[in-house]
Design a protein around this motif. Structure first.
Motif, PDB file in Angstrom:
ATOM      1  N   GLN A 195       8.814  20.316   3.391  1.00  0.00           N
ATOM      2  CA  GLN A 195       8.880  19.361   2.287  1.00  0.00           C
ATOM      3  C   GLN A 195       8.318  18.000   2.690  1.00  0.00           C
ATOM      4  O   GLN A 195       7.514  17.403   1.955  1.00  0.00           O
ATOM      5  N   ASP A 196       8.722  17.516   3.863  1.00  0.00           N
ATOM      6  CA  ASP A 196       8.247  16.208   4.322  1.00  0.00           C
ATOM      7  C   ASP A 196       6.754  16.234   4.630  1.00  0.00           C
ATOM      8  O   ASP A 196       6.056  15.228   4.438  1.00  0.00           O
ATOM      9  N   SER A 197       6.245  17.375   5.097  1.00  0.00           N
ATOM     10  CA  SER A 197       4.808  17.506   5.348  1.00  0.00           C
ATOM     11  C   SER A 197       4.033  17.455   4.034  1.00  0.00           C
ATOM     12  O   SER A 197       2.969  16.824   3.950  1.00  0.00           O
ATOM     13  N   ARG A 198       4.552  18.109   3.005  1.00  0.00           N
ATOM     14  CA  ARG A 198       3.898  18.076   1.691  1.00  0.00           C
ATOM     15  C   ARG A 198       3.905  16.660   1.126  1.00  0.00           C
ATOM     16  O   ARG A 198       2.925  16.197   0.548  1.00  0.00           O
ATOM     17  N   ARG A 199       5.006  15.970   1.311  1.00  0.00           N
ATOM     18  CA  ARG A 199       5.097  14.590   0.820  1.00  0.00           C
ATOM     19  C   ARG A 199       4.121  13.683   1.555  1.00  0.00           C
ATOM     20  O   ARG A 199       3.516  12.794   0.955  1.00  0.00           O
ATOM     21  N   TYR A 200       3.984  13.911   2.857  1.00  0.00           N
ATOM     22  CA  TYR A 200       3.048  13.088   3.621  1.00  0.00           C
ATOM     23  C   TYR A 200       1.617  13.356   3.160  1.00  0.00           C
ATOM     24  O   TYR A 200       0.818  12.429   3.017  1.00  0.00           O
ATOM     25  N   ALA A 201       1.296  14.619   2.911  1.00  0.00           N
ATOM     26  CA  ALA A 201      -0.045  14.961   2.409  1.00  0.00           C
ATOM     27  C   ALA A 201      -0.302  14.271   1.068  1.00  0.00           C
ATOM     28  O   ALA A 201      -1.407  13.780   0.813  1.00  0.00           O
ATOM     29  N   LYS A 202       0.711  14.223   0.227  1.00  0.00           N
ATOM     30  CA  LYS A 202       0.563  13.568  -1.072  1.00  0.00           C
ATOM     31  C   LYS A 202       0.297  12.079  -0.897  1.00  0.00           C
ATOM     32  O   LYS A 202      -0.548  11.500  -1.590  1.00  0.00           O
ATOM     33  N   ARG A 203       1.014  11.434   0.051  1.00  0.00           N
ATOM     34  CA  ARG A 203       0.786  10.008   0.305  1.00  0.00           C
ATOM     35  C   ARG A 203      -0.616   9.772   0.865  1.00  0.00           C
ATOM     36  O   ARG A 203      -1.274   8.780   0.536  1.00  0.00           O
ATOM     37  N   GLN A 204      -1.060  10.689   1.730  1.00  0.00           N
ATOM     38  CA  GLN A 204      -2.419  10.583   2.264  1.00  0.00           C
ATOM     39  C   GLN A 204      -3.446  10.584   1.128  1.00  0.00           C
ATOM     40  O   GLN A 204      -4.356   9.754   1.085  1.00  0.00           O
ATOM     41  N   LEU A 205      -3.312  11.531   0.217  1.00  0.00           N
ATOM     42  CA  LEU A 205      -4.275  11.663  -0.867  1.00  0.00           C
ATOM     43  C   LEU A 205      -4.215  10.462  -1.803  1.00  0.00           C
ATOM     44  O   LEU A 205      -5.253   9.998  -2.298  1.00  0.00           O
ATOM     45  N   THR A 206      -3.017   9.956  -2.054  1.00  0.00           N
ATOM     46  CA  THR A 206      -2.887   8.763  -2.903  1.00  0.00           C
ATOM     47  C   THR A 206      -3.630   7.593  -2.284  1.00  0.00           C
ATOM     48  O   THR A 206      -4.349   6.851  -2.966  1.00  0.00           O
ATOM     49  N   TRP A 207      -3.487   7.429  -0.975  1.00  0.00           N
ATOM     50  CA  TRP A 207      -4.159   6.335  -0.252  1.00  0.00           C
ATOM     51  C   TRP A 207      -5.674   6.525  -0.296  1.00  0.00           C
ATOM     52  O   TRP A 207      -6.420   5.627  -0.663  1.00  0.00           O
ATOM     53  N   PHE A 208      -6.124   7.725   0.099  1.00  0.00           N
ATOM     54  CA  PHE A 208      -7.563   7.971   0.206  1.00  0.00           C
ATOM     55  C   PHE A 208      -8.258   7.992  -1.151  1.00  0.00           C
ATOM     56  O   PHE A 208      -9.442   7.662  -1.256  1.00  0.00           O
ATOM     57  N   ASN A 209      -7.555   8.398  -2.185  1.00  0.00           N
ATOM     58  CA  ASN A 209      -8.168   8.442  -3.515  1.00  0.00           C
ATOM     59  C   ASN A 209      -8.495   7.049  -4.046  1.00  0.00           C
ATOM     60  O   ASN A 209      -9.289   6.916  -4.990  1.00  0.00           O
ATOM     61  N   ARG A 210      -7.918   6.025  -3.464  1.00  0.00           N
ATOM     62  CA  ARG A 210      -8.245   4.651  -3.862  1.00  0.00           C
ATOM     63  C   ARG A 210      -9.551   4.177  -3.228  1.00  0.00           C
ATOM     64  O   ARG A 210     -10.095   3.144  -3.619  1.00  0.00           O
TER      65      ARG A 210
END
Length: 241
Positions: A201-216
């Motif tokens: 779960q925490d790995s999936r959440r971290y991946a989501k934060r990564q994508l949110t950051w990089f998508n900017r």
């Protein structure tokens, strides 16, 4: 480079990293026309590509003070202290990341100013060109691969590896996905199966934060990881310009 180079007892941050990388690049570009930087740590990548604000160093006494405050009074306390000293950064930072919170509090203490006032966001000029490639998958596919990856990590000895460092669980360097969940399990907070599912779960959440950051970042050119030919063709065409 930069794999297995530091001890868990070493203090290291993005500011130190960018200095080390830029110095290394000066050497590498004397031998190679192209150098590849690979990673997923958002702030570290941005530090190299965009530069890093000139944040002052922190003395050992200040660092020890805030480490002790966190150890004795907990996460909620340092969250509230940051809100008092720098509400702007409080509203932007990952409030569940004590390392980031403590660093901001250290800078506030050393400078007497809000940490956010020192973060200008001004882009540093680099003496090399940068081409950014992003790799991503459809969300269900990505999450399934993350789950399978965690199962493989456990199969390959993650639990045995983490157990060697349980005695050092207080170190910020070990406050990372995969270790902290197992440490909590050994502290008696939940059983092993729950800990493994929490790592997923925490790995999936971290991946989501990564994508949110990089998508900017509008400079990133996105591809599916299996489109290798397209990626290589894109890089070759870009280098010829």
């Amino acid at each position: 480079y930069f794999i297995g180079t530091h001890s868990i007892f070493d203090e290291y941050n993005a500011g130190q990293y960018v200095i080390d990388v830029v110095n290394l690049l000066d050497e590498l570009f004397q031998k190679h026309e192209t150098v590849l930087l690979v990673g997923g740590s958002m702030m570290y990548i941005d530090a190299v590509c965009k530069g890093f604000d000139d944040i002052p160093s922190v003395d050992a006494e200040t660092r020890e003070f805030w480490q002790k405050e966190y150890a004795e009074k907990g996460l909620k306390f340092i969250q509230n202290k940051l809100k008092q000293l720098d509400e702007k950064h409080y509203n932007e930072v990952d409030l569940k990341n004590p390392k980031r919170l403590i660093h901001a509090l250290e800078i506030c203490t050393v400078t007497g100013k809000p940490y956010s006032d020192l973060r200008t966001g001004e882009r540093k000029k680099r003496n090399f060109n940068i081409l950014k490639i992003g790799l991503n998958r459809p969300r269900p596919e990505l999450y399934e691969r993350i789950n399978l990856r965690v199962d493989k990590m456990v199969e390959d000895g993650l639990i045995e590896e983490a157990s060697q460092y349980y005695g050092f669980k207080h170190l910020n360097t070990l406050n990372t996905v995969g270790y902290k969940e197992l440490f909590a399990h050994w502290d008696g907070e939940f059983d092993l199966d729950f800990a493994i599912n929490l790592i997923k779960q925490d790995s999936r959440r971290y991946a989501k934060r990564q994508l949110t950051w990089f998508n900017r970042d509008e400079e990133i050119n996105w591809f599916h990881p299996e489109d290798e030919d397209l990626v290589i063709q894109f890089i070759e065409n870009s280098l010829q310009k």
